[in-house]
Design a protein around this motif. Structure first.
Motif, short mmCIF file in Angstrom:
data_model
loop_
_atom_site.label_atom_id
_atom_site.label_comp_id
_atom_site.label_asym_id
_atom_site.label_seq_id
_atom_site.Cartn_x
_atom_site.Cartn_y
_atom_site.Cartn_z
N ASN A 39 0.80 -1.21 0.00
CA ASN A 39 0.00 0.00 0.00
C ASN A 39 0.85 1.28 0.00
OD1 ASN A 39 -2.51 1.18 -0.31
ND2 ASN A 39 -2.77 1.50 1.88
N SER A 40 2.09 1.16 -0.45
CA SER A 40 2.90 2.37 -0.60
C SER A 40 2.91 2.75 -2.08
CB SER A 40 4.31 2.16 -0.07
OG SER A 40 4.94 1.11 -0.76
N LEU A 41 3.17 4.00 -2.36
CA LEU A 41 3.12 4.49 -3.73
C LEU A 41 4.26 3.91 -4.56
CD1 LEU A 41 2.30 8.24 -3.05
CD2 LEU A 41 0.75 6.49 -3.92
N ASN A 42 3.94 3.51 -5.77
CA ASN A 42 4.95 3.05 -6.71
C ASN A 42 5.71 4.27 -7.24
OD1 ASN A 42 4.28 0.32 -6.58
ND2 ASN A 42 2.73 0.54 -8.18
N THR A 43 6.97 4.08 -7.53
CA THR A 43 7.75 5.18 -8.10
C THR A 43 7.95 4.95 -9.59
OG1 THR A 43 9.83 4.08 -7.56
CG2 THR A 43 8.98 5.65 -5.95
N ALA A 44 8.07 6.04 -10.30
CA ALA A 44 8.33 6.01 -11.73
C ALA A 44 9.77 6.42 -11.97
CB ALA A 44 7.38 6.95 -12.46
N THR A 45 10.39 5.83 -12.97
CA THR A 45 11.75 6.25 -13.32
C THR A 45 11.70 7.69 -13.80
OG1 THR A 45 11.51 5.58 -15.63
CG2 THR A 45 12.32 3.91 -14.07
N GLY A 46 12.85 8.30 -13.91
CA GLY A 46 12.91 9.68 -14.36
C GLY A 46 12.36 9.87 -15.76
N VAL A 47 12.64 8.93 -16.66
CA VAL A 47 12.14 9.05 -18.04
C VAL A 47 10.63 8.86 -18.07
CG1 VAL A 47 12.25 8.06 -20.36
CG2 VAL A 47 14.35 8.37 -19.05
N LEU A 48 10.11 7.91 -17.30
CA LEU A 48 8.66 7.71 -17.24
C LEU A 48 7.97 8.94 -16.63
CD1 LEU A 48 6.28 5.85 -17.79
CD2 LEU A 48 6.65 4.83 -15.54
N ALA A 49 8.56 9.54 -15.62
CA ALA A 49 8.00 10.76 -15.02
C ALA A 49 7.98 11.89 -16.05
CB ALA A 49 8.80 11.16 -13.80
N TRP A 50 9.02 11.97 -16.87
CA TRP A 50 9.06 12.98 -17.92
C TRP A 50 7.95 12.73 -18.94
CZ3 TRP A 50 12.27 12.10 -22.75
CH2 TRP A 50 12.24 13.21 -23.60
N GLU A 51 7.72 11.46 -19.30
CA GLU A 51 6.65 11.12 -20.23
C GLU A 51 5.29 11.53 -19.67
OE1 GLU A 51 4.76 7.23 -22.52
OE2 GLU A 51 6.73 7.08 -21.58
N HIS A 52 5.06 11.28 -18.39
CA HIS A 52 3.80 11.67 -17.75
C HIS A 52 3.64 13.19 -17.78
CE1 HIS A 52 2.69 7.75 -15.86
NE2 HIS A 52 3.96 7.54 -16.09
N TRP A 53 4.74 13.90 -17.52
CA TRP A 53 4.70 15.37 -17.55
C TRP A 53 4.30 15.84 -18.94
CZ3 TRP A 53 7.07 19.13 -20.40
CH2 TRP A 53 6.93 20.44 -19.94
N CYS A 54 4.87 15.24 -19.98
CA CYS A 54 4.57 15.62 -21.36
C CYS A 54 3.09 15.38 -21.68
CB CYS A 54 5.45 14.87 -22.35
SG CYS A 54 7.18 15.34 -22.32
N GLN A 55 2.57 14.22 -21.29
CA GLN A 55 1.16 13.90 -21.55
C GLN A 55 0.24 14.89 -20.84
OE1 GLN A 55 1.14 9.86 -20.13
NE2 GLN A 55 1.34 9.02 -22.19
N ASN A 56 0.55 15.20 -19.59
CA ASN A 56 -0.26 16.15 -18.84
C ASN A 56 -0.18 17.54 -19.46
OD1 ASN A 56 -1.93 17.07 -16.76
ND2 ASN A 56 -0.20 17.52 -15.44
N CYS A 57 1.00 17.93 -19.90
CA CYS A 57 1.20 19.23 -20.51
C CYS A 57 0.36 19.39 -21.78
CB CYS A 57 2.68 19.44 -20.82
SG CYS A 57 3.09 21.05 -21.48
N LEU A 58 0.31 18.35 -22.60
CA LEU A 58 -0.43 18.42 -23.85
C LEU A 58 -1.94 18.39 -23.66
CD1 LEU A 58 1.71 16.19 -26.23
CD2 LEU A 58 1.83 18.65 -25.83
N ALA A 59 -2.40 17.80 -22.59
CA ALA A 59 -3.84 17.71 -22.34
C ALA A 59 -4.38 18.87 -21.53
CB ALA A 59 -4.15 16.39 -21.63
N THR A 60 -3.52 19.80 -21.12
CA THR A 60 -3.92 20.91 -20.26
C THR A 60 -4.03 22.20 -21.06
OG1 THR A 60 -2.81 19.89 -18.37
CG2 THR A 60 -3.30 22.23 -18.20
N GLU A 61 -5.14 22.89 -20.88
CA GLU A 61 -5.35 24.21 -21.49
C GLU A 61 -4.45 25.23 -20.79
OE1 GLU A 61 -6.83 27.31 -23.79
OE2 GLU A 61 -7.52 25.24 -24.00
N ARG A 62 -3.67 25.93 -21.58
CA ARG A 62 -2.75 26.94 -21.04
C ARG A 62 -3.55 28.07 -20.39
NH1 ARG A 62 2.24 29.15 -24.61
NH2 ARG A 62 3.58 29.71 -22.88
N TYR A 63 -3.09 28.54 -19.27
CA TYR A 63 -3.68 29.64 -18.48
C TYR A 63 -4.97 29.25 -17.77
CZ TYR A 63 -0.67 32.24 -21.73
OH TYR A 63 0.36 32.68 -22.49
#
Length: 151
Positions: free
Chosen positions: A44-68
């Motif tokens: 029941n502890s949080l899984n960690t993502a590698t640095g590259v996987l975390a970067w991929e998640h950041w990119c996906q979130n960035c593209l799906a988010t309306e700026r401002y």
């Protein structure tokens, strides 16, 4: 009156504040939310993502988010989705989205994105599926898939 702080403490505080920003480059581990939510292991502890996987998640979130649109994100985060959907020409919309996607991914605060190589679009009536091939520092590559929806 006696001074409670050591001589030169202002310089120590400034150096400590500056050190927070010196290591602001590269792949950082994060929590894993591959399924769209935080994932947990059998303990029941949080899984960690590698640095590259975390970067991929950041990119996906960035593209799906309306700026401002969300005040918790900086003004560099996200893309201007409505601008692209207000045109009546797919080529013009794709041109706007291509520019927005490149700018957004290159504005990564950790400077992980080296270049945005290819962007492909698959249109539906109220959204567009985007596939982006991104090259990162240390020649890491990811393929980011995001659905951009009309608001």
């Amino acid at each position: 009156m006696a001074n409670l702080f050591p001589v030169g403490y202002e310089d120590l505080i400034t150096e400590a504040d500056d050190s927070l920003f010196l290591n602001h480059v590269g792949y950082k581990k994060s929590v894993d939310f591959s399924d769209g939510d935080l994932t947990r292991n059998g303990l029941n502890s949080l899984n960690t993502a590698t640095g590259v996987l975390a970067w991929e998640h950041w990119c996906q979130n960035c593209l799906a988010t309306e700026r401002y649109a969300c005040p918790v994100y900086s003004t560099d985060f996200g893309i201007e989705i409505e601008e692209a959907f207000h045109t009546n020409d797919k080529k013009k919309s794709e041109s706007i989205l291509t520019r927005e996607i490149r700018e957004a991914l290159m504005a990564d605060p950790y400077k992980r994105t080296k270049s945005v190589e290819s962007i492909t679009f698959k249109w539906s009536p109220d959204s567009v599926d985007v596939d982006v091939h991104v090259i990162g520092i240390d020649e890491a590559t990811i393929d980011v898939n995001a659905t951009i929806r009309r608001r």
